[in-house]
Design a protein around this motif. Structure first.
Motif, PDB file in Angstrom:
ATOM      1  N   ALA A   1       0.611  -1.164   0.216  1.00 24.42           N
ATOM      2  CA  ALA A   1       0.220   0.306   0.115  1.00 24.42           C
ATOM      3  C   ALA A   1       1.129   1.631   0.316  1.00 24.42           C
ATOM      4  CB  ALA A   1      -1.193  -0.003   0.950  1.00 24.42           C
TER       5      ALA A   1
ATOM      6  N   HIS B   1      -4.457  -1.739   5.653  1.00 29.40           N
ATOM      7  CA  HIS B   1      -4.422  -1.359   4.463  1.00 29.40           C
ATOM      8  C   HIS B   1      -4.411  -2.750   3.928  1.00 29.40           C
ATOM      9  CE1 HIS B   1      -2.287   2.200   5.493  1.00 29.40           C
ATOM     10  NE2 HIS B   1      -1.126   1.859   5.986  1.00 29.40           N
TER      11      HIS B   1
ATOM     12  N   ASN C   1      -4.078   3.036   0.502  1.00 26.16           N
ATOM     13  CA  ASN C   1      -3.148   2.553   1.369  1.00 26.16           C
ATOM     14  C   ASN C   1      -4.683   3.391   2.644  1.00 26.16           C
ATOM     15  OD1 ASN C   1      -2.531   4.714   3.809  1.00 26.16           O
ATOM     16  ND2 ASN C   1      -0.945   4.314   3.068  1.00 26.16           N
TER      17      ASN C   1
ATOM     18  N   ASP D   1      -1.388   5.508  10.335  1.00 28.74           N
ATOM     19  CA  ASP D   1      -0.387   3.959   9.733  1.00 28.74           C
ATOM     20  C   ASP D   1       0.108   2.412  10.074  1.00 28.74           C
ATOM     21  OD1 ASP D   1       0.570   2.104   7.486  1.00 28.74           O
ATOM     22  OD2 ASP D   1       1.179   3.609   5.971  1.00 28.74           O
TER      23      ASP D   1
END
Length: 582
Positions: A4, A289, A334, A388
């Motif tokens: 991603a 992701h 993402n 993330d």
């Protein structure tokens, strides 16, 4: 490099300067009669109409503000969009005529939308209210106070009940059980008749939906192990990621399933839906992701044999339970958030890569269609890295796991930067770069130091310096949200005067409402506590360094907090009103 992140960096390096800007899809609904997908683009401030058969954008509906949620009425004739924050509104579109019918004021922070036989129902997240609007004129007929941050709704018409999922815990974080809740509203009298607590440590609730047989509701959330010191991440030592199952008839939590593997977290579960035949559960994982594709029939049979009760969350401690029933599918996009099953495909809206993933449910092949272009500014790159979890050791958590919306999760954590055995409440990161030092005991000289230490000591990873710099830019760009609390001008004026006369302003001077100094606080006078900003204090409970007070006024009733005189109940009400307006 993770797929991603690699794809997004490729897109960033090859983006057209004269092309579309970043849009940020956050929600979707599908109209089967039209064969159209309606996509709420948060940053683009618009609704995109996407033709499923042609896989192309056919129309754009511009908005005046950021869309929060999108809803298709049961008759498939109207599309309703909630937008805005302090002065939110609902937009109603006539799908047959293809135009907007009306715009209705919807109060502060309107988010999720649902529909009963008599009403259109909306969550007002920060006021902690559910608003019932008459279907004919969209006038307010009833406002039900439900508590902290209602964020998702599911209507159960055959039981005449509305289930409301709350984003964060609302109790003191020193309580024996600290968790988000599900409120149940009876649709006959429009009153809360039941509160269902999720397992201890449940926070960051994102979605709620109903299973095909109608017996259960399913809720996505983080399940924090906040009672443990933050010495490691292995086996979900700090945060695990969960799916709780609510028994509709008994109105209790039946089971909680961990979505992680033993050595691989499935961070930040977001949206949840079922396949059209009801046999599979789909969960998007915004932090890692990917998708979880769960064989519901087989897992249900296994769950029915566990004998678990609402007080015995056996599966919530078992990282291996889901393994035989779940396929993990890594996405090329993402930040997957909204998901939508349509025929043989599952459509995924990827927030940061700004595209749609079409997943063939027969062979799991993925086709990606770009919506805008991920021309991310430094601030948006920082937001992406903040959310993330693929940057984290074994992908257990992102920065957003403990700081949802960059604020608080309502829990105490025992960080190691100031010793062990002294858990403290999570602090909001709003204005953190303007109010050094940071952390409750001021152990970090500046927020920039804390950002880098967070990656190293909380996510157990090392990231490139530009990642941390982008996170700095994101945090520095944050703006306070206008308070949802409405008080009389008389109380606000009196509260402000008390704030001055009681000398509160000496430690909390405007405009940041902190003097950036540290003082002894509470029983242990050897500890020096950083003076926090009071901006958005309405949003950052529970209060005190260990979150022992669920409500702000408890500080003045129980702690006194530097007051040299007793205040009347009217004075406390006025002072509280002023503080909650900041």
């Amino acid at each position: 490099m993770l797929p991603a992140l690699a794809l997004l960096i490729f897109c960033l390096g090859n983006s057209r300067k004269d092309g579309p800007t970043f849009l940020g899809p956050v929600d979707m609904v599908y109209s089967p009669e039209q064969g159209k997908l309606y996509i709420a683009e948060y940053y683009g401030k618009r609704i995109d109409v996407f033709d499923i058969s042609k896989k192309t954008l056919v129309k754009t509906l511009p908005l005046a503000d950021h869309p929060n949620n999108i809803f298709l009425t049961e008759d498939l004739r109207s599309l309703i969009v909630s937008q805005g924050m302090a002065e939110g509104s609902l937009l109603v579109y006539d799908l047959e005529k293809g135009r907007r019918k009306k715009e209705i004021p919807a109060g502060h922070s309107p988010t999720a939308i649902s529909e009963s036989e008599m009403h259109i129902v909306i969550c007002n997240r920060f006021p902690g209210e559910i608003t019932f609007l008459g279907k004919d004129k969209f006038q307010v007929e009833k406002i039900v106070k439900v508590g902290r941050e209602p964020i998702a709704l599911y209507m159960v018409p055959d039981k005449n009940k509305l289930f409301v999922a709350h984003h964060l815990p609302e109790m003191a974080s020193t309580a024996d059980h600290v968790a988000s809740k599900i409120s149940v509203i009876d649709l006959d009298n429009l009153k809360v008749i039941k509160t269902i607590l999720l397992p201890n440590g449940s926070s960051s609730v994102k979605d709620i939906t109903r299973g095909p047989e109608g017996k259960y509701l399913f809720v996505t959330h983080i399940l924090a192990r906040y009672l443990l010191p933050t010495t490691q991440l292995e086996r979900g030592w700090m945060n695990t990621n969960a799916l709780s199952i609510i028994d509709v008839d008994q109105m209790k939590c039946w089971q909680t399933i961990l979505l992680d593997d033993i050595d691989h977290g499935a961070a930040n579960p977001w949206d949840i839906d079922f396949s059209e035949n009801g046999q599979r559960i789909f969960v998007s994982h915004a932090g890692t992701h990917e998708l979880s594709i769960i064989d519901w029939e087989k897992m249900k049979d296994a769950l029915s044999q566990t004998g678990s009760t609402s007080l015995d969350y056996a599966t919530s401690e078992n990282l291996g339970f889901i393994y035989p029933y779940r396929e993990r599918l890594a996405l090329k996009g993402n930040g997957p958030r909204a998901i939508m099953p349509v025929g043989d495909f599952l459509i995924v809206a990827n927030y940061f890569s700004d595209n749609l993933s079409f997943i063939n449910l027969d062979n799991f092949k993925e086709q990606n269609i770009q919506l805008g272009e991920p021309n991310l500014s430094n601030e948006l790159l920082g937001e992406m890295y903040f959310n993330d979890a693929s940057l984290c050791f074994q992908s257990w958590q992102s920065c957003a796991s403990c700081h949802p919306d960059v604020r608080v999760d309502g829990l105490n954590w025992d960080l190691l930067n100031d010793g062990i055995g002294n858990p403290k409440n999570v602090k909001s990161l709003l204005l953190s770069h303007e109010t050094p030092p940071v952390m409750s005991l001021g152990v970090r000289s500046h927020a920039k130091v804390a950002v880098r230490a967070g990656f190293t000591n909380i996510q157990f990873t090392e990231v490139p310096e530009d990642y941390s710099s982008h996170v700095d830019a994101y945090l520095e760009g944050l703006k306070p949200v206008i308070s949802p609390h409405q008080s009389s001008a008389k109380d606000l004026e009196k509260g402000k005067a008390l704030f001055q006369s009681l000398q509160c302003h000496e430690c909390h001077p405007a405009p940041l409402y902190t003097n950036l100094k540290s003082y002894p606080l509470g029983e242990d006078k050897s500890l020096q506590w950083d003076t926090p900003t009071l901006i958005e204090i309405w949003r950052t409970g529970p209060y005190w360094h260990d979150g022992r007070y669920a409500a702000l006024e408890e500080i003045f009733n129980k702690e006194k907090h530097g007051l040299q005189e007793s205040l009347s109940s009217n004075d406390i009400r006025a002072l509280n009103a002023y503080l909650l307006s900041l």
